[in-house]
Motif scaffolding. Structure first.
Motif, PDB file in Angstrom:
ATOM      1  N   UNK A  30       0.290  -1.145  -0.250  1.00 19.01           N
ATOM      2  CA  UNK A  30      -0.040  -0.400  -0.416  1.00 19.01           C
ATOM      3  C   UNK A  30       0.590   0.997   0.092  1.00 19.01           C
ATOM      4  N   UNK A  31       1.845   0.735   0.775  1.00 19.40           N
ATOM      5  CA  UNK A  31       2.661   2.143   0.568  1.00 19.40           C
ATOM      6  C   UNK A  31       3.500   2.708  -0.523  1.00 19.40           C
ATOM      7  N   UNK A  32       4.075   1.502  -0.976  1.00 11.58           N
ATOM      8  CA  UNK A  32       4.553   1.404  -2.491  1.00 11.58           C
ATOM      9  C   UNK A  32       3.120   2.216  -3.501  1.00 11.58           C
ATOM     10  N   UNK A  33       2.035   1.408  -3.302  1.00 14.95           N
ATOM     11  CA  UNK A  33       1.573   2.131  -4.196  1.00 14.95           C
ATOM     12  C   UNK A  33       0.867   3.981  -3.750  1.00 14.95           C
ATOM     13  N   UNK A  36       3.919   5.996  -5.286  1.00 12.35           N
ATOM     14  CA  UNK A  36       3.910   5.889  -7.013  1.00 12.35           C
ATOM     15  C   UNK A  36       2.613   6.561  -7.959  1.00 12.35           C
ATOM     16  N   UNK A  37       2.005   6.472  -6.231  1.00 14.52           N
ATOM     17  CA  UNK A  37       0.416   7.703  -6.962  1.00 14.52           C
ATOM     18  C   UNK A  37       0.845   9.308  -6.816  1.00 14.52           C
ATOM     19  N   UNK A  38       1.354   9.358  -5.471  1.00 14.67           N
ATOM     20  CA  UNK A  38       2.456  10.868  -4.905  1.00 14.67           C
ATOM     21  C   UNK A  38       3.131  11.173  -5.836  1.00 14.67           C
ATOM     22  N   UNK A  39       4.218  10.417  -6.902  1.00 16.93           N
ATOM     23  CA  UNK A  39       4.988  10.482  -8.094  1.00 16.93           C
ATOM     24  C   UNK A  39       4.261  11.081  -8.699  1.00 16.93           C
ATOM     25  N   UNK A  40       3.486  10.470  -9.510  1.00 17.03           N
ATOM     26  CA  UNK A  40       2.605  10.252 -10.973  1.00 17.03           C
ATOM     27  C   UNK A  40       2.679  12.316 -10.447  1.00 17.03           C
ATOM     28  N   UNK A  41       1.322  12.229  -9.451  1.00 15.79           N
ATOM     29  CA  UNK A  41       0.406  12.981  -9.456  1.00 15.79           C
ATOM     30  C   UNK A  41       2.385  14.973  -9.712  1.00 15.79           C
TER      31      UNK A  41
END
Length: 155
Positions: A30-33, A36-41
């Protein structure tokens, strides 16, 4: 009985360890996901920010006012204004907003003849000169370019 209790305790202990490991793995996933979402944003925001900065940096508002006058009677004049945006290459971006100023009030007028509305001419000769000025302005080729580039223009 002792062996049964130890086996039961060991089984429970092993089960608790497995559940704990599963929970840790799930939390790590969940932390990895989330990362990844934060980096994409952040990447999206950086791209949007760069595009917005480019538009802001490249487009500059320009404004010019020109005075049209009769060559044979320069006191008969009408002012026009052009407002537009240019990029760093000096190219016009979007549409040019052109308008005239009323000869008495200075208010915005969409047509050259509107500049004379509500104003009474002192003589027939003056009325004819104003009409001549309006007609010559209306007949000009490249009116928008003249409004955006000249300071005064005799017709």
């Amino acid at each position: 009985m002792k062996n049964t209790e130890e086996t039961s305790v060991n089984a429970v202990s092993t089960q608790v360890k497995k559940e704990g490991e599963k929970k840790e793995v799930k939390e790590a996933e969940e932390e990895d996901e989330e990362e990844e979402e934060e980096e994409a944003e952040e990447e999206d925001e950086e791209e949007e920010g760069e595009e917005g900065e480019e538009e802001d940096e490249e487009n500059t508002e320009r404004k010019n006012e020109v005075m049209f006058f009769l060559k044979e009677h320069p006191k008969f004049n009408i002012r026009a204004v052009g407002v537009w945006y240019e990029n760093t290459a000096g190219e016009v971006v979007g549409d040019v907003d052109t308008y005239f100023r009323h000869i008495m009030t200075g208010r915005r007028c969409e047509s050259v003849r509107e500049c004379l509305s509500g104003w009474h001419h002192s003589s027939t000769k003056n009325k004819n000169l104003w009409e001549t000025l309006c007609q010559r302005i209306e007949e000009l080729d490249g009116l928008e370019e003249i409004i955006c580039t000249e300071e005064s223009f005799g017709v």
